[in-house]
Design an enzyme around this catalytic site. Structure first.
Site, PDB file in Angstrom:
ATOM      1  N   MET A   1      33.529  36.342  40.952  1.00 46.44           N
ATOM      2  CA  MET A   1      34.531  36.366  39.891  1.00 46.44           C
ATOM      3  C   MET A   1      35.477  35.179  39.987  1.00 46.44           C
ATOM      4  O   MET A   1      35.967  34.667  38.975  1.00 46.44           O
ATOM      5  CB  MET A   1      35.316  37.678  39.922  1.00 46.44           C
ATOM      6  CG  MET A   1      34.471  38.920  39.652  1.00 46.44           C
ATOM      7  SD  MET A   1      33.392  38.752  38.194  1.00 46.44           S
ATOM      8  CE  MET A   1      34.593  38.415  36.910  1.00 46.44           C
ATOM      9  N   GLU A   2      35.740  34.723  41.198  1.00 41.75           N
ATOM     10  CA  GLU A   2      36.608  33.552  41.371  1.00 41.75           C
ATOM     11  C   GLU A   2      35.953  32.307  40.788  1.00 41.75           C
ATOM     12  O   GLU A   2      36.601  31.501  40.108  1.00 41.75           O
ATOM     13  CB  GLU A   2      36.927  33.361  42.850  1.00 41.75           C
ATOM     14  CG  GLU A   2      37.960  34.338  43.399  1.00 41.75           C
ATOM     15  CD  GLU A   2      37.447  35.760  43.554  1.00 41.75           C
ATOM     16  OE1 GLU A   2      38.271  36.673  43.719  1.00 41.75           O
ATOM     17  OE2 GLU A   2      36.211  35.966  43.518  1.00 41.75           O
TER      18      GLU A   2
ATOM     19  N   ASP B   1      42.066  23.382  24.990  1.00 43.65           N
ATOM     20  CA  ASP B   1      43.457  23.105  24.628  1.00 43.65           C
ATOM     21  C   ASP B   1      43.716  21.602  24.549  1.00 43.65           C
ATOM     22  O   ASP B   1      44.435  21.134  23.660  1.00 43.65           O
ATOM     23  CB  ASP B   1      44.378  23.751  25.657  1.00 43.65           C
ATOM     24  CG  ASP B   1      45.851  23.522  25.345  1.00 43.65           C
ATOM     25  OD1 ASP B   1      46.247  23.707  24.175  1.00 43.65           O
ATOM     26  OD2 ASP B   1      46.595  23.140  26.260  1.00 43.65           O
TER      27      ASP B   1
ATOM     28  N   LEU C   1      40.370  44.954  38.965  1.00 41.07           N
ATOM     29  CA  LEU C   1      39.753  45.602  40.112  1.00 41.07           C
ATOM     30  C   LEU C   1      39.236  44.623  41.158  1.00 41.07           C
ATOM     31  O   LEU C   1      38.543  45.016  42.095  1.00 41.07           O
ATOM     32  CB  LEU C   1      38.616  46.514  39.641  1.00 41.07           C
ATOM     33  CG  LEU C   1      39.051  47.605  38.648  1.00 41.07           C
ATOM     34  CD1 LEU C   1      37.861  48.426  38.205  1.00 41.07           C
ATOM     35  CD2 LEU C   1      40.130  48.505  39.251  1.00 41.07           C
ATOM     36  N   CYS C   2      39.574  43.336  41.011  1.00 38.01           N
ATOM     37  CA  CYS C   2      39.162  42.342  41.995  1.00 38.01           C
ATOM     38  C   CYS C   2      40.031  42.417  43.251  1.00 38.01           C
ATOM     39  O   CYS C   2      41.217  42.725  43.171  1.00 38.01           O
ATOM     40  CB  CYS C   2      39.257  40.930  41.405  1.00 38.01           C
ATOM     41  SG  CYS C   2      37.854  40.487  40.366  1.00 38.01           S
ATOM     42  N   HIS C   3      39.413  42.084  44.379  1.00 36.84           N
ATOM     43  CA  HIS C   3      40.157  42.036  45.631  1.00 36.84           C
ATOM     44  C   HIS C   3      40.877  40.693  45.766  1.00 36.84           C
ATOM     45  O   HIS C   3      40.427  39.687  45.228  1.00 36.84           O
ATOM     46  CB  HIS C   3      39.204  42.212  46.820  1.00 36.84           C
ATOM     47  CG  HIS C   3      38.503  43.528  46.828  1.00 36.84           C
ATOM     48  ND1 HIS C   3      37.351  43.758  46.101  1.00 36.84           N
ATOM     49  CD2 HIS C   3      38.802  44.698  47.474  1.00 36.84           C
ATOM     50  CE1 HIS C   3      36.954  45.012  46.301  1.00 36.84           C
ATOM     51  NE2 HIS C   3      37.817  45.601  47.126  1.00 36.84           N
TER      52      HIS C   3
END
Length: 333
Positions: free
Chosen positions: A111-112, A126, A75-77
């Site tokens: 969110m980014e 990793d 739902l992120c733009h």
């Protein structure tokens, strides 16, 4: 209670319509850490892991992930990011990760920034798992955000248990959040050839006094101007630098600091030097300055452990009153 913005009036997931919002400058800072072993820390700092160039690989992974957040989180733009910066620091058994994301638009970049930290941390995992398969990625969190109708918000890590009770006042009052950033100016530490013996000391000192601390941010002496610009992102209440205050040709912290100050606080810098002179005559060689960059107090400390301890001792009895004055709440005596 506030409603969840990503649910419609029938409880179904939706993408928030931001078409009516104004474009504003948006900044978000996120952080996390990879808990591992002292052996891994030594290998990474020496760039001697079985998979080489560990930090560079993780940095590129974090930046790339931030740019694709809209593809990863449903739902992120899709945003036009103006910059994403991923930096790393070290303690004895952790690699700290910080990401700053910026854009100009109708919605934020939290969110980014968080995605950049998460993917950079997973990439570190990793890269080190051959040596430490038990490494743990911890504490991925939003540190601060700026822009939009709510202005600035800072995490107050001293009251995590009350995080759910944030009010609009806490979103717009950076001083109440007791936010601080630590910047280390050291070419050797930035290159991994020297241990950071001052940044963690300042971080602990601030944390013990209730500050939410970002950093230590590590920058080579030649890039200290960039370090200060990074530290001032989001207008924290306090920025403390360490290193680069002497007379060496590479020492440029005072000049870089003066370039961002609106007003100097010469008495603070003089007090730090006087405190150091009680221990060593070399303290007089420090060219550190202090002052105000907007609403942020900026203080230069020397790059030696002893100089930092003396400087913090000088700040201890005045810091709270100084910050209160800057925020407009302190009495003028």
């Amino acid at each position: 209670m506030s409603e969840l913005s990503h649910l419609d009036d029938q409880g179904r997931a939706r993408m928030v319509d931001v078409s009516a919002k104004n474009d504003t400058h948006r900044v978000a800072v996120a952080a996390g850490e990879l808990a591992t072993t002292a052996e891994v820390i030594a290998l990474v700092r020496a760039d001697d892991m079985p998979k080489a160039d560990v930090l560079a690989t993780a940095r590129i992974a974090g930046i790339g992930a931030a740019k694709r957040t809209w593809e990863l989180i449903p739902l992120c733009h899709q945003l036009a990011l103006s910059t994403v910066k991923v930096t790393f620091g070290f303690t004895d058994t952790t690699i700290t990760i910080e990401a700053v994301a910026k854009t100009t638009g109708p919605t934020g970049v939290e969110m980014e920034a968080l995605t950049a930290v998460a993917v950079a941390g997973l990439t570190l995992h990793d890269m080190v798992k051959a040596v430490d398969p038990a490494a743990v990625l911890n504490g991925v969190r939003l540190v601060s955000k700026e822009g939009g109708k709510r202005g600035r918000w800072f995490r107050d890590e001293a009251s995590e248990d009350e995080a759910s009770a944030h009010t609009d006042a806490s979103l717009t009052d950076p001083v109440s959040a007791r936010s601080a950033v630590v910047v280390v100016a050291s070419t050797g530490v930035a290159a991994g050839t020297r241990d950071d013996r001052t940044g963690p000391t300042i971080e602990r000192w601030l944390t013990e006094r209730g500050f939410a601390v970002r950093g230590p941010l590590i920058y080579a002496d030649a890039r200290i101007s960039s370090g200060l610009a990074d530290a001032l992102t989001g207008s924290p209440a306090l920025v403390i630098t360490t290193g680069g205050t002497g007379a060496s040709p590479t020492d440029g912290t005072p000049e870089a600091t003066l370039a961002v100050l609106d007003r100097e606080l010469p008495g603070v810098a003089d007090s730090i030097r006087r405190r150091g002179l009680d221990v060593t005559p070399h303290a007089v060689l420090s060219r550190g300055v202090a002052g105000l960059a907007g609403s942020t107090v900026v203080v230069n400390l020397p790059g030696s452990p002893g100089g930092v301890e003396d400087g913090l001792a000088a700040l201890d009895p005045i810091l709270d009153h100084l910050l209160a004055q800057v925020s407009g709440g302190g009495a003028h005596e």
